[in-house]
Design an enzyme around this catalytic site. Structure first.
Site, PDB file in Angstrom:
ATOM      1  N   GLU A 297      12.531 -10.982  15.337  1.00  0.00           N
ATOM      2  CA  GLU A 297      11.768 -11.589  16.429  1.00  0.00           C
ATOM      3  C   GLU A 297      10.927 -10.535  17.149  1.00  0.00           C
ATOM      4  OE1 GLU A 297      14.885 -13.659  18.449  1.00  0.00           O
ATOM      5  OE2 GLU A 297      14.560 -15.475  17.281  1.00  0.00           O
TER       6      GLU A 297
ATOM      7  N   THR B 104      22.291 -12.414   7.770  1.00  0.00           N
ATOM      8  CA  THR B 104      21.480 -13.585   7.522  1.00  0.00           C
ATOM      9  C   THR B 104      22.077 -14.784   8.189  1.00  0.00           C
ATOM     10  OG1 THR B 104      21.086 -12.722   5.348  1.00  0.00           O
ATOM     11  CG2 THR B 104      20.492 -15.002   5.728  1.00  0.00           C
TER      12      THR B 104
END
Lengths: 402, 402
Positions: free
Chosen positions: A274, A189
């Site tokens: 992404e 993260t």
């Protein structure tokens, strides 16, 4: 098992949050966030292992080396404050100080976080100007605003909450994270903030680290480890319940609720990888140790060829076996077994004979599925979650700063 | 320095080659190749370190464990003969035997090579049927045909040659390689064959390995190490010159000519990286050791974020510094310097102040350029060559078997 809900960082008692547009992002989107507990909270933090650490990471580590009780975290998105030298460090300290002043707090009460582009000094005038409004904006209703304000290339906000009833009363956990680029198993993260109204013992850090390893560190999008990765747990004790006062079985329930929440947050990052169109669980079992299982799983989960095959909905199991072989872990090819969901594909190192192509083709068309590789060496098992490598991944990352 | 020319495996004296269409590839393209030296040749070979090794690799290693003198190599493309178990091994041995018979050679005179899709048995009937025609096709004019016949997703053939005049006469080297997918520093060439009419001593293997490390192992396209990677040097002594009989300075010239050829072949693979539009040299200097420099260079060279930035012609140096930091090598961020060609970008860990954007933007638009990262720790230096990550990489690899 406790149910994961959609609450965020303000779900546990005593936490408020805020988010404003400070003008750091050229887009004009939300870019300054604040998480606050009036009551000082015990802070547990895990930071990136990258040798190049951003100024906010260096600052937070310095603060936490002295004490681990804080009141707030101020976070900007749009600028990572990384590779910014002494001035960057001074800016991180200044950002904390501005928030401390406005909140009427003493020194070392506020941590900082930054995410965004590397190598640019923070626009401190904009931050200075925005802090009063940010503090005024604090409210227990702002979990979502907070979640939005820490985002960069994220396409969705990532929040979660869980509550459980113990013999001593209700305990709550809430959290929010951001990340979709530079996501890597070694601190997956970019930024994750978890709150709880439970009181936790100081030595909970060891346990928190192991929970991070099996949640945020078990996901991978592109194998890159950022300069800013941070995962922080704040425990303000406002439920009036101390973990160690609970019975052992209730303590286990609490830990498992916290872990479920962390995994829930981490998996949202995978799905928002992404350009990601798939979320694939890579289970490696039959390993001699968890460490070796993890090494094999991460080798598969970060292979571009494997990830392109996921994107292309191509059951190209040869690439999975080949990546496992390239992991550095020693095994015998003729002991390998591989399943896509419950369909056996490889047994004893060779393709399963009369394999009808249809079920495989259907599995790899799903948005989420599981692949399981048995090394045939022992009894250790881990799971890593990965996304696919798509045209959009390249597009997003080729055009990031231009 | 000797000039690299376009000759191939038949350039040195005494080598012939062949290539035919055996029907292994669905496309009907050339898919069976033969390299032959009437005079037995000393063989130096480096194979993949993948734990899952294809049948031809296992077979060749077995043959070479007995003796290192062979006459020929028969290679098919379109099928990797990997993950094919005992039958695959028997097929590899059978393929060698068929060629030995047709060439009138004894046992263990022929090595095999395979490249293509994993997990399918070789179509042995087709290979058996094609071997006689393959042997009839042998000619010293077939360097190019050989180069074509070993290709898979390659968009260009890859050949090279070099000759040098020594006090004892002319010495020649030729070579051909294939590879554009599954290319990784740890054995970059899927298949590479180098020939020479020099006579080499048996202990040249150590030296050959170190030449492979600085050529084929110093390139990277996608970080994956194949099950089939093989690099073989055949020395048939037909020039009448023995390396050890040359003066030391001439020996050095010979080594450097061989190295230049190997690097020339390796760089063709980078430029033909699947979907590659750029060839970027990543130099890491100021390291404590070559090994650490290599670790940092490979971390940068295999970072998807870095490679996407190359594709997008984005001078996003932050990603380079961040990948270096994620390499596992310990350094001090504030000692880093980074150059794009001769333009300083980072000094002392922070961006160089008044940097005009123009030269950087022009450098990253070039098809080939060099990036140099100085760790500021010592005096060791290495270069790794990498390509960019483009839409076409994803396209080629998402649609490979479907």
């Amino acid at each position: 098992m406790a149910q994961i809900e959609n609450g965020g960082v303000c779900f546990p008692k005593g936490f408020t949050a805020a988010g404003v547009k400070a003008g750091i992002k050229a887009s004009g989107n939300l870019d300054l966030a604040l998480l606050y507990s009036k009551e000082p909270a015990r802070c547990f933090a895990v930071f990136t292992k990258n040798q190049v650490q951003a100024a906010p990471v260096l600052y937070d580590k310095e603060v936490l080396s002295g004490k681990n009780i804080i009141n707030a975290i101020v976070i900007n998105s749009g600028n990572a404050n990384a590779c910014t030298g002494d001035q960057g460090y001074a800016d991180a300290a200044n950002m904390a100080e501005l928030a401390e002043k406005e909140l009427g707090l003493g020194k070392c009460s506020v941590l900082v976080g930054s995410t965004g582009v590397i190598g640019h000094l923070l626009p401190m005038e904009k931050i200075r100007a925005a802090i009063p409004g940010l503090v005024k904006n604090l409210s227990a209703e702002n979990s979502e605003l907070f979640a939005k304000s820490i985002c960069t290339t994220d396409t969705t906000i990532k929040t979660g909450s869980v509550s459980l009833q113990t013999s001593m009363g209700e305990v709550r956990f809430g959290g929010s994270c951001k990340g979709s680029g530079m996501i890597h198993p070694d601190m997956a993260t970019m930024l994750a903030y978890i709150t709880t109204d439970l009181r936790l013992p100081e030595d909970f850090l060891t346990e928190f680290k192991s929970l991070v390893n099996e949640s945020f560190n078990a996901i991978t999008v592109d194998g890159d480890m950022s300069t800013n990765d941070t995962c922080i747990l704040l425990a303000n004790g406002q439920s009036g319940i101390f973990l160690n006062d609970l019975g052992l079985s209730e303590q286990a329930d609490v830990r498992s609720a916290l872990f479920d929440l962390m995994k829930h947050l981490a998996l949202q990052i995978v799905l928002d990888g992404e350009g990601a169109t798939k979320k694939v669980e890579i289970e490696v079992c039959g390993a001699r140790s968890k460490a070796e299982a993890m090494q094999v799983a991460k080798s598969i989960a970060t292979s571009n060829l494997v990830k392109c095959a996921f994107f292309g909905e191509d059951p190209n199991w040869g690439r999975i076996v080949s990546s496992a072989g390239a992991s550095g872990v020693v095994f015998h090819a003729n002991k390998l077994s591989l399943h896509f969901e419950d369909v056996p594909v490889v047994k004893g190192g060779v393709p399963v004979g009369a394999l009808p192509a249809t079920p495989l083709a259907e599995i790899v068309k799903k948005k989420e599925y599981k692949i399981s590789l048995d090394l045939g060496l022992g009894h250790s098992k881990v799971s890593v979650f990965t996304s696919d490598l798509s045209y959009d991944y390249v597009k997003i990352n080729a055009e990031y700063t231009t």
